[in-house]
Structures are given as structure tokens and as C-alpha cells.
Design an enzyme around this catalytic site. Structure first.
Site, PDB file in Angstrom:
ATOM      1  CE1 TYR A   1      32.984  46.006  41.065  1.00 50.30           C
ATOM      2  CE2 TYR A   1      34.260  44.001  41.336  1.00 50.30           C
ATOM      3  CZ  TYR A   1      33.973  45.237  41.801  1.00 50.30           C
ATOM      4  OH  TYR A   1      34.887  45.973  42.558  1.00 50.30           O
TER       5      TYR A   1
ATOM      6  CB  ILE B   1      28.954  43.771  46.972  1.00 55.38           C
ATOM      7  CG1 ILE B   1      27.864  43.060  46.256  1.00 55.38           C
ATOM      8  CG2 ILE B   1      30.010  43.101  46.943  1.00 55.38           C
ATOM      9  CD1 ILE B   1      28.158  42.520  44.738  1.00 55.38           C
TER      10      ILE B   1
ATOM     11  CE  LYS C   1      31.530  45.423  44.337  1.00 50.70           C
ATOM     12  NZ  LYS C   1      32.683  44.624  44.705  1.00 50.70           N
TER      13      LYS C   1
ATOM     14  CB  THR D   1      37.727  42.354  48.768  1.00 52.77           C
ATOM     15  OG1 THR D   1      37.243  43.820  48.272  1.00 52.77           O
ATOM     16  CG2 THR D   1      38.031  42.396  50.134  1.00 52.77           C
TER      17      THR D   1
END
Length: 292
Positions: A133, A203, A161, A45
Site C-alpha cells: 500500500y 480499494i 494499492k 479509513t
């Protein structure tokens, strides 16, 4: 610091595409005031893919400077070359970050053994806590539960994540790790269900513009008050979904500008501004979430 509502922070830019210090400070202040658990700086992001290697590090260090100890900062350190991942991680050693979020290597699609060796090598070259992740829709590679279980035995790999969107992954991973291994969702739309199954937080992209709401959602879930949490999540669901009407972070940057949290919604090419149709959709989602 690795539980609750952790924001995957956008990287605000000025009209020329340079990092905007004033907007970044405003965002950080907003999250401190809202009670956000931690900030992930320069993840997906945060436009890690379109920042240079030097810029990547500079933005994380600027975020640390502006946060000034008021909120924990997690550095995004993903790379598809292990040596680069080690180098990026080492830059943040003793910087003040509380840990690193490291995505699976993208595009080159390593085997499960390659993934294991990648994360193991990075972890062995730092004292910083490492959070894995997994986001196969972006990377083309799925970090399987069995590999996560192997990696969880490495002392400074402390969690994952998980953004595959398959809720069965929660229990699959739980069976292979110790109770102190942190599982956080990487998908706002399914994050409440993820937490109800035993996950520790999210998250969040949505938290960029609905920080207090995401903090409350996670708090209710951690308290076991899922009835109230679902009522809140129903209000946010349209927003969770429509922030992906075009590729992230295009919609959330537009929404952050619309709410006055950042000065511009400028992105780096090849990311382009939200279309007129997308603006209408996100505008309505903001209204549905009672943010406008």
C-alpha cells in the site's frame, strides 16, 4: 477477491468510542447484499492509527466473525516498525483472512532498500498473501516502481494499492511485474482512469456509502464498457471528492450515519467530528450522487 470494488471499511463506534458490534454487522450485511468484492478491515479509513494494538486485532477478528464466510476479509496490518508488522500479521495467520494490506512505514521515512527489506521480512514470516500500500501523502514515503518490481518477485506479495494519484504509475509498475500482479487504485476520483489503463479495481472509501454503485462501476470497467462507466462516475465524482473535504474518515463516517448505515459518527481523538460547513458540503454531494 483482490479485484473489483473492495471497501476500505470504517470502524463504527458508539457514543463512548467503543467499537459498535451492531453497526459493524449492519455494514457487513450491506456489503454482502451489494456484491462488494472484499472488505479491508482496520486500514486508514478504519482508524488503525487510533486503535490500540489489541483493539486492531480484535476488530479484524470481529469482522471475520460477523462476516461468517459471506465476504472475503483483508486485514490492515501496516506498521512503521517491521517487527510490529510481523507480529500483527502473525496474529491473523489461520484466522480466516484472505490476505493483508500493508502500508509503507510512516513518519520514519525509510530508504527504498529499507522499504524492500521491511516488506520482504513481513512476507517471509507468513503464508498470507500480502498487498503493498503506497500513499505518500500520509506516510511521507513513496514506494517507487523499481522497488515494487523487486518485491513482486516474492511469491506471496501479490499486488499493490497505489494511492499516489499519478496515473503514469500504472504503466510504470506493469512494465516491472508479471501479469498476475494485482494493481488496485487507492483513489476513488481517479479509479476509473486507473482501471482503463489496466488496473484491476479500487480499494474504495466511497463504497462505504455507495457500495452498489462502486460494484457497478468496477464491473463496467472490467467489461470494457467505459462509456457507461463514465456516466456513472460523473454522478459519483462530487462524492468522491467531497468525502475528503476534511481528513478521512471524518466525512465518510458522517455520511454513513446520515444514510442510516451506522448509529453514530463518533471518532477517536485527535480526529474530530465533521464541521457544520463540511456537513453541508457532504450532504449536497450525497444528493448529487442520488443517495438522498
Amino acid at each position: 477477491m483482490f479485484t473489483g470494488s473492495i471497501v476500505a471499511l470504517v470502524t463504527p463506534m458508539d457514543d463512548k468510542g467503543n467499537v459498535c458490534r451492531a453497526s459493524l454487522k449492519k455494514l457487513i450485511d450491506y456489503h454482502v447484499a451489494s456484491g462488494t468484492s472484499a472488505i479491508v478491515s482496520v486500514g486508514t479509513t478504519g482508524e488503525s492509527a487510533t486503535l490500540s494494538h489489541d483493539e486492531h486485532g480484535d476488530v479484524v477478528l470481529l469482522t471475520l466473525e460477523l462476516a461468517d464466510g459471506r465476504i472475503p476479509i483483508i486485514a490492515g496490518t501496516g506498521a512503521n516498525a517491521t517487527a510490529e508488522g510481523v507480529c500483527l500479521t502473525k496474529r491473523f495467520e489461520n484466522s480466516g483472512v484472505v490476505g493483508c494490506l500493508t502500508v509503507t512505514p510512516y513518519y520514519n521515512r525509510p530508504t527504498q532498500e529499507g522499504l524492500y527489506q521491511h516488506f520482504k521480512t513481513i512476507a517471509e514470516n507468513t503464508e498470507l498473501p500480502q498487498m503493498l500500500y503506497n500513499v505518500p501523502s500520509r506516510t511521507g514515503t513513496d514506494l517507487l516502481p523499481e522497488t515494487v518490481g523487486r518485491l513482486a518477485k516474492i511469491k506471496n506479495i501479490i499486488g499493490i494499492k497505489e494511492a499516489i494519484g499519478n496515473l503514469s504509475r500504472v504503466s510504470q509498475i506493469q512494465q516491472l511485474v508479471n501479469d498476475d500482479f494485482v494493481l488496485v487504485s487507492g483513489d476513488d476520483a481517479t479509479s476509473l482512469d486507473f482501471m482503463q489503463l489496466g488496473g484491476h479495481g479500487v480499494i474504495s472509501v466511497t463504497a462505504n456509502i455507495a457500495a452498489r454503485e462502486m460494484v457497478e462501476l468496477c464491473a463496467l470497467a472490467r467489461q470494457g464498457n467505459f462509456a457507461q462507466a463514465r456516466l456513472l462516475n460523473q454522478r459519483l465524482m462530487h462524492l468522491h471528492q467531497k468525502l475528503f473535504v476534511e481528513p478521512n474518515p471524518i466525512p465518510v463516517k458522517w455520511a454513513a450515519k446520515r444514510l442510516g448505515l451506522i448509529a453514530t459518527d463518533t471518532l477517536r481523538l485527535p480526529m474530530t467530528p465533521l464541521t457544520d460547513a463540511g456537513c453541508s458540503v457532504v450532504e449536497q454531494a450525497l444528493k448529487d450522487a442520488a443517495l438522498l
